[in-house]
Scaffold this motif. Structure first.
Motif, PDB file in Angstrom:
ATOM      1  N   LEU A 165       2.190 -47.961 -38.270  1.00  0.00           N
ATOM      2  CA  LEU A 165       2.051 -48.080 -36.524  1.00  0.00           C
ATOM      3  C   LEU A 165       4.164 -48.024 -36.974  1.00  0.00           C
ATOM      4  N   VAL A 166       4.875 -47.353 -36.807  1.00  0.00           N
ATOM      5  CA  VAL A 166       6.425 -47.247 -37.188  1.00  0.00           C
ATOM      6  C   VAL A 166       7.165 -47.734 -36.243  1.00  0.00           C
ATOM      7  N   GLU A 167       7.436 -48.206 -35.865  1.00  0.00           N
ATOM      8  CA  GLU A 167       8.170 -49.123 -34.709  1.00  0.00           C
ATOM      9  C   GLU A 167       9.868 -49.045 -35.133  1.00  0.00           C
ATOM     10  N   LYS A 168      10.376 -48.284 -34.208  1.00  0.00           N
ATOM     11  CA  LYS A 168      12.212 -48.421 -34.241  1.00  0.00           C
ATOM     12  C   LYS A 168      12.581 -46.998 -34.801  1.00  0.00           C
ATOM     13  N   CYS A 169      10.968 -46.224 -35.241  1.00  0.00           N
ATOM     14  CA  CYS A 169      11.600 -44.637 -36.451  1.00  0.00           C
ATOM     15  C   CYS A 169      12.337 -44.029 -35.459  1.00  0.00           C
ATOM     16  N   SER A 170      13.002 -43.335 -36.648  1.00  0.00           N
ATOM     17  CA  SER A 170      14.028 -42.924 -36.526  1.00  0.00           C
ATOM     18  C   SER A 170      14.250 -41.650 -35.370  1.00  0.00           C
ATOM     19  N   GLY A 171      12.762 -40.524 -35.660  1.00  0.00           N
ATOM     20  CA  GLY A 171      12.810 -39.167 -35.085  1.00  0.00           C
ATOM     21  C   GLY A 171      11.915 -38.962 -36.516  1.00  0.00           C
ATOM     22  N   ARG A 172      10.934 -37.860 -35.807  1.00  0.00           N
ATOM     23  CA  ARG A 172      10.485 -36.717 -36.177  1.00  0.00           C
ATOM     24  C   ARG A 172      10.240 -36.457 -37.857  1.00  0.00           C
ATOM     25  N   LYS A 173      11.572 -36.069 -38.556  1.00  0.00           N
ATOM     26  CA  LYS A 173      11.468 -36.475 -39.978  1.00  0.00           C
ATOM     27  C   LYS A 173      11.544 -37.971 -40.665  1.00  0.00           C
ATOM     28  N   GLU A 174      11.883 -39.032 -40.097  1.00  0.00           N
ATOM     29  CA  GLU A 174      11.821 -40.244 -40.833  1.00  0.00           C
ATOM     30  C   GLU A 174      10.205 -40.529 -40.902  1.00  0.00           C
ATOM     31  N   LEU A 175       9.334 -40.052 -40.175  1.00  0.00           N
ATOM     32  CA  LEU A 175       8.277 -39.915 -39.340  1.00  0.00           C
ATOM     33  C   LEU A 175       7.140 -38.859 -40.629  1.00  0.00           C
ATOM     34  N   ASP A 176       7.780 -37.840 -40.154  1.00  0.00           N
ATOM     35  CA  ASP A 176       6.900 -36.802 -41.216  1.00  0.00           C
ATOM     36  C   ASP A 176       6.999 -37.467 -43.029  1.00  0.00           C
ATOM     37  N   THR A 177       8.116 -37.987 -43.159  1.00  0.00           N
ATOM     38  CA  THR A 177       8.301 -38.599 -44.825  1.00  0.00           C
ATOM     39  C   THR A 177       6.901 -39.745 -44.692  1.00  0.00           C
ATOM     40  N   VAL A 178       7.602 -40.423 -43.573  1.00  0.00           N
ATOM     41  CA  VAL A 178       5.795 -41.102 -44.245  1.00  0.00           C
ATOM     42  C   VAL A 178       4.400 -40.789 -43.832  1.00  0.00           C
ATOM     43  N   ALA A 179       4.548 -40.292 -43.449  1.00  0.00           N
ATOM     44  CA  ALA A 179       3.439 -39.249 -43.752  1.00  0.00           C
ATOM     45  C   ALA A 179       2.745 -39.088 -44.632  1.00  0.00           C
ATOM     46  N   GLY A 180       3.808 -37.742 -45.281  1.00  0.00           N
ATOM     47  CA  GLY A 180       3.750 -38.118 -47.066  1.00  0.00           C
ATOM     48  C   GLY A 180       3.898 -38.715 -47.658  1.00  0.00           C
ATOM     49  N   VAL A 181       4.817 -39.912 -47.714  1.00  0.00           N
ATOM     50  CA  VAL A 181       4.567 -40.987 -48.604  1.00  0.00           C
ATOM     51  C   VAL A 181       2.585 -41.433 -48.763  1.00  0.00           C
ATOM     52  N   LEU A 182       2.400 -42.002 -47.562  1.00  0.00           N
ATOM     53  CA  LEU A 182       1.140 -41.962 -46.925  1.00  0.00           C
ATOM     54  C   LEU A 182       0.496 -41.433 -48.812  1.00  0.00           C
ATOM     55  N   LEU A 183      -0.146 -39.685 -47.637  1.00  0.00           N
ATOM     56  CA  LEU A 183      -0.686 -38.929 -48.221  1.00  0.00           C
ATOM     57  C   LEU A 183      -0.385 -39.176 -49.945  1.00  0.00           C
ATOM     58  N   ALA A 184       0.684 -39.187 -50.279  1.00  0.00           N
ATOM     59  CA  ALA A 184       1.264 -38.827 -52.237  1.00  0.00           C
ATOM     60  C   ALA A 184       0.519 -40.379 -52.300  1.00  0.00           C
ATOM     61  N   ALA A 185       0.638 -41.734 -51.607  1.00  0.00           N
ATOM     62  CA  ALA A 185      -0.115 -42.319 -52.273  1.00  0.00           C
ATOM     63  C   ALA A 185      -1.458 -43.071 -52.392  1.00  0.00           C
ATOM     64  N   LEU A 186      -2.263 -41.802 -52.478  1.00  0.00           N
ATOM     65  CA  LEU A 186      -3.814 -41.944 -52.559  1.00  0.00           C
ATOM     66  C   LEU A 186      -3.933 -40.143 -53.290  1.00  0.00           C
ATOM     67  N   ALA A 187      -2.692 -39.810 -54.079  1.00  0.00           N
ATOM     68  CA  ALA A 187      -2.790 -38.832 -54.970  1.00  0.00           C
ATOM     69  C   ALA A 187      -3.577 -39.314 -55.770  1.00  0.00           C
ATOM     70  N   ALA A 188      -3.126 -40.273 -56.226  1.00  0.00           N
ATOM     71  CA  ALA A 188      -3.524 -40.603 -57.452  1.00  0.00           C
ATOM     72  C   ALA A 188      -4.846 -40.542 -58.124  1.00  0.00           C
ATOM     73  N   PRO A 189      -5.816 -41.395 -58.839  1.00  0.00           N
ATOM     74  CA  PRO A 189      -6.831 -41.547 -59.412  1.00  0.00           C
ATOM     75  C   PRO A 189      -7.184 -42.992 -59.155  1.00  0.00           C
ATOM     76  N   MET A 190      -8.406 -43.580 -58.372  1.00  0.00           N
ATOM     77  CA  MET A 190      -8.603 -44.785 -58.584  1.00  0.00           C
ATOM     78  C   MET A 190      -9.335 -45.032 -59.956  1.00  0.00           C
ATOM     79  N   GLN A 191      -9.403 -46.068 -60.651  1.00  0.00           N
ATOM     80  CA  GLN A 191      -9.821 -46.364 -60.877  1.00  0.00           C
ATOM     81  C   GLN A 191     -11.202 -48.155 -60.514  1.00  0.00           C
ATOM     82  N   VAL A 192     -12.197 -47.018 -60.269  1.00  0.00           N
ATOM     83  CA  VAL A 192     -13.461 -47.837 -59.295  1.00  0.00           C
ATOM     84  C   VAL A 192     -14.359 -48.212 -60.405  1.00  0.00           C
TER      85      VAL A 192
END
Length: 430
Positions: free
Chosen positions: A350-377
């Motif tokens: 949940l992103v409160e006070k979201c400035s618009g679709r552009k910011e939400l697009d950026t957040v979604a991209g950041v979330l996906l990028a965060a999962l891109a790197a392999p995890m060492q488990v």
């Protein structure tokens, strides 16, 4: 309900030494289980969980373990009682109601403990006041009685003269404020409290000394001289002689620090996911219900997570989920986003006070990028893909169910279209 009550009684076995027999305990739990099951079904208000918790406290189940052992009964046994097959359409709704009922049970347990403690405090205060008032009429006998109550009480008791200086305190009161009892008589109230504690209690004491009020009660934080913090419930009353003249003030204090810590812990346990530490559905839906547009939401579903569990086991799967939770949380911290785990491998942001679709697009991209790197488990490199859906609400209030349906639909539409999956690929806003 007999079998359910028996399982509940087994779960609570050893928590306390109750005055009831096993038959009486199962009878009590059967009655409470019937009310809780009705709440989980949706035929009764979840507030009945408060009464169930209060009934257990009244039966001397006052250890916090009572809650931790009762929550699985509510969230697992009662859900199975109502819906034995998890694949039925109503299972999710029943599970969500069970979580809400468990949260209310935890809150009710805390409230019932507090009420029990406050009732004991009121009883002690009444006894002290009665003894103090009698001391003016039957001095020799009643003063001895007052001294016995004063010295032997487990709650803190102190007396203050009409100038605001301490007359006497018992050991319990001295321990609460963190000073030796022998050093306190003659000190002003300000000297006892210390400059960091001059606040509502000191202000109310001033009103008593001026004659504006005869009694007050409040809960306040007290910083002891050694820096430790105590949460104190304080009641003070004026003691008058037969002519109505103020003789002195008397205060009774209860250290409720552990009760407050218990309340905080129970609330946290009821509103957070035990595996990842993230907020759960209960807390997320509460936050969403009170959010004011514009808001943005991103719904993530991990791709291929079942395969991780099947191939490497649930221990590895749990470590993956914890790693995913940490990455998602770190990703949205700059924008103050809230990440919650709402299902097995489902997360929502949940992103409160979201400035618009552009910011939400950026957040979604950041979330996906965060999962891109392999995890060492467990020495294994694991790449976790994800599908994501997002919705933006600009200027109108929206029902929680409507928002959840919209973001869920967006995620599955993107999953079906093959977008918003894997290593930071783009997604489509509705």
């Amino acid at each position: 309900m007999g079998e359910l009550a028996a399982r509940w009684a087994d779960a609570l076995d050893g928590v306390v030494a109750p005055t009831l027999t096993r038959t009486q305990i199962e009878g009590l739990l059967a009655e409470q289980a019937e009310a809780l099951v009705a709440a989980v079904r949706g035929t009764a208000d979840v507030a009945v969980a408060h009464d169930a918790a209060a009934a257990l406290v009244a039966a001397n189940y006052r250890d916090p373990v009572t809650v931790s052992r009762s929550i699985p009964v509510i969230c697992q046994d009662m859900v199975r009682e109502i819906c034995p097959t998890p694949t039925t359409p109503e299972y999710e709704q029943i599970r969500d109601r069970a979580i809400a009922v468990a949260a209310e049970f935890a809150a009710g347990f805390t409230g019932a403990l507090r009420s029990a403690a406050l009732n004991e405090q009121e009883t002690t205060l009444a006894a002290v006041l009665s003894a103090a008032q009698d001391a003016e009429v039957r001095r020799q006998l009643s003063e001895a009685r007052f001294e016995a109550v004063f010295a032997g009480a487990s709650v803190g008791i102190g007396t203050v003269d009409i100038t605001g200086h301490v007359l006497d305190v018992n050991e319990a009161m001295a321990e609460m404020v963190g000073m030796p009892a022998a050093t306190m008589p003659g000190l002003s109230a300000a000297e006892v409290l210390g400059p960091q504690n001059i606040g509502p209690a000191y202000a109310q004491l001033g009103r008593m000394l001026s004659g504006a009020i005869d009694r007050f009660r409040l809960e306040t934080d007290h910083v002891r001289p050694d820096g430790t913090l105590a949460r104190i419930d304080l009641s003070m009353s004026t003691v008058r002689d037969s002519s109505g003249r103020v003789r002195f003030l008397i205060g009774v204090a209860v250290d409720v620090t552990e009760r407050k810590q218990l309340a905080d812990r129970l609330w946290h346990d009821a509103t957070h996911d035990s595996l990842t530490g993230l907020p759960n559905r209960v807390l997320f839906f509460d936050r969403l219900a009170h959010a004011t547009p514009p808001v943005g939401m991103c719904y993530l579903d991990l791709d291929g997570f079942k395969k991780i569990n099947d191939e490497w086991g649930h221990t590895v799967g749990d470590r993956v989920l914890r790693d995913v939770a940490q990455r998602l949380q770190a990703s949205v911290e700059p924008v103050g986003g809230l990440v919650a785990r709402i299902g097995g491998d489902e997360f929502i942001v949940l992103v409160e006070k979201c400035s618009g679709r552009k910011e939400l697009d950026t957040v979604a991209g950041v979330l996906l990028a965060a999962l891109a790197a392999p995890m060492q488990v467990a020495g294994r490199p694991i790449v976790v893909g994800a599908s994501i859906g997002a919705v933006f609400v600009e200027d109108r209030p929206t029902e929680v169910d409507e928002l959840m349906h919209a973001v869920d639909t967006a995620m599955y539409r993107n999953k079906a279209a093959g977008v918003a999956r894997g290593r930071g690929q783009r997604f489509q806003l509705p």
